[in-house]
Design a protein around this motif. Structure first.
Motif, PDB file in Angstrom:
ATOM      1  N   ASP A 273      19.449  26.477  -3.728  1.00  0.00           N
ATOM      2  CA  ASP A 273      20.246  25.322  -4.153  1.00  0.00           C
ATOM      3  C   ASP A 273      20.468  24.309  -3.029  1.00  0.00           C
ATOM      4  O   ASP A 273      21.578  23.806  -2.831  1.00  0.00           O
ATOM      5  CB  ASP A 273      21.600  25.788  -4.708  1.00  0.00           C
TER       6      ASP A 273
ATOM      7  N   ASN B 104      13.363  24.753  -4.103  1.00  0.00           N
ATOM      8  CA  ASN B 104      14.574  24.803  -4.925  1.00  0.00           C
ATOM      9  C   ASN B 104      15.450  26.004  -4.635  1.00  0.00           C
ATOM     10  O   ASN B 104      16.661  25.962  -4.790  1.00  0.00           O
ATOM     11  CB  ASN B 104      14.192  24.848  -6.410  1.00  0.00           C
TER      12      ASN B 104
ATOM     13  N   GLY C 182      13.005  18.794  -5.465  1.00  0.00           N
ATOM     14  CA  GLY C 182      12.791  20.210  -5.251  1.00  0.00           C
ATOM     15  C   GLY C 182      11.340  20.566  -5.530  1.00  0.00           C
ATOM     16  O   GLY C 182      10.686  19.938  -6.365  1.00  0.00           O
TER      17      GLY C 182
ATOM     18  N   SER D 299       8.395  23.215  -6.870  1.00  0.00           N
ATOM     19  CA  SER D 299       8.212  24.276  -7.851  1.00  0.00           C
ATOM     20  C   SER D 299       6.733  24.633  -7.888  1.00  0.00           C
ATOM     21  O   SER D 299       5.876  23.815  -7.526  1.00  0.00           O
ATOM     22  CB  SER D 299       8.692  23.843  -9.240  1.00  0.00           C
TER      23      SER D 299
ATOM     24  N   ASP E  85      20.249  20.734  -1.841  1.00  0.00           N
ATOM     25  CA  ASP E  85      20.184  19.493  -2.617  1.00  0.00           C
ATOM     26  C   ASP E  85      20.120  18.242  -1.742  1.00  0.00           C
ATOM     27  O   ASP E  85      20.366  17.138  -2.220  1.00  0.00           O
ATOM     28  CB  ASP E  85      21.377  19.401  -3.564  1.00  0.00           C
TER      29      ASP E  85
END
Length: 231
Positions: free
Chosen positions: A84, A81, A91, A93, A86
């Motif tokens: 940014d 992530n 994303g 984590s 996209d």
């Protein structure tokens, strides 16, 4: 669990194909665009269904195949992530679990080489496999001098995350330039010179004074990989 380690001769990148043989679900970790035909042929030959493509971080030395794999197979794509980005479906984590049939890939946030670096841990019966990208290399580690790399973060990722895993955890790196294909956490604890620097301060000083040339394809690769290889 089916596991294949594939090698890119131009960038010394290891790509990993993991699959649950019963369901046929497969994942590619750190796929290289130049090798997409090889991946597709292997997946067809083994009768697998590619469900996910994952990059451990935004690479600077080759162009990722994530975008091309999604286009030709419909697989989901994953990337960190931070920054940014996209272009991927998902994303990453810390603590995210990616299912692969009966297996689970556990994402571990391990920044330092870059600010979006992840490692992936999967267990098969009594064996644990750790895919470290460029965070931990065999007898080394990734550099920290571009893409928001940080030697303090890398020290923490190595010592507080990776080196706390069981010593028999099998380590599969993202690169190797000397023909080594795998190691273990315990082996790296004993023999990795960067792990064995006596303090964080000495580790930081060492990393800040490597003075390495930029990767050959850095200007092209980083820009393309922020779009999942689509340029």
């Amino acid at each position: 669990m089916l596991l294949r380690q594939l090698f890119d001769n131009d960038s010394f990148t290891y790509t990993y194909l993991l699959a649950d043989e019963k369901s046929g679900e497969a994942v590619l970790i750190d796929p290289v665009l130049n090798n997409i035909d090889t991946y597709r042929q292997l997946i067809r030959t083994l009768g697998l269904n590619l469900v996910a493509g994952i990059d451990t971080h935004v690479h600077a030395d080759h162009i990722t195949a994530l975008g091309a794999l999604r286009k030709c197979s419909g697989c989901s794509t994953y990337i960190g992530n931070v920054g940014d980005i996209d272009c991927a479906d998902n994303g990453l984590s810390d603590g995210l679990v990616i299912s692969l049939g009966v297996y689970q890939l556990n994402a571990i946030y391990t920044p330092g080489h870059t600010d979006d670096s992840y490692s992936f841990l999967v267990q098969d019966d009594q064996l644990r496999y750790l895919f470290t990208g460029d965070t931990l290399l065999i007898r080394g580690s990734g550099r920290t001098d571009f893409q928001n790399g940080n030697p303090k973060d890398l020290y923490h990722s190595l010592h507080k995350k990776i080196m706390t895993l069981p010593e028999d955890t099998i380590v599969y790196p993202g690169h190797d330039y000397n023909g080594k294909s795998q190691s273990t956490v315990g082996e790296e604890k004993k023999h990795n010179p960067r792990i064995n620097l006596p303090s964080k301060a000495e580790f930081v000083a060492h990393m800040n004074n490597l003075n390495l040339p930029d990767p050959k394809f850095m200007d092209v690769a980083v820009s393309a990989n922020r779009s999942c290889g689509k340029g």
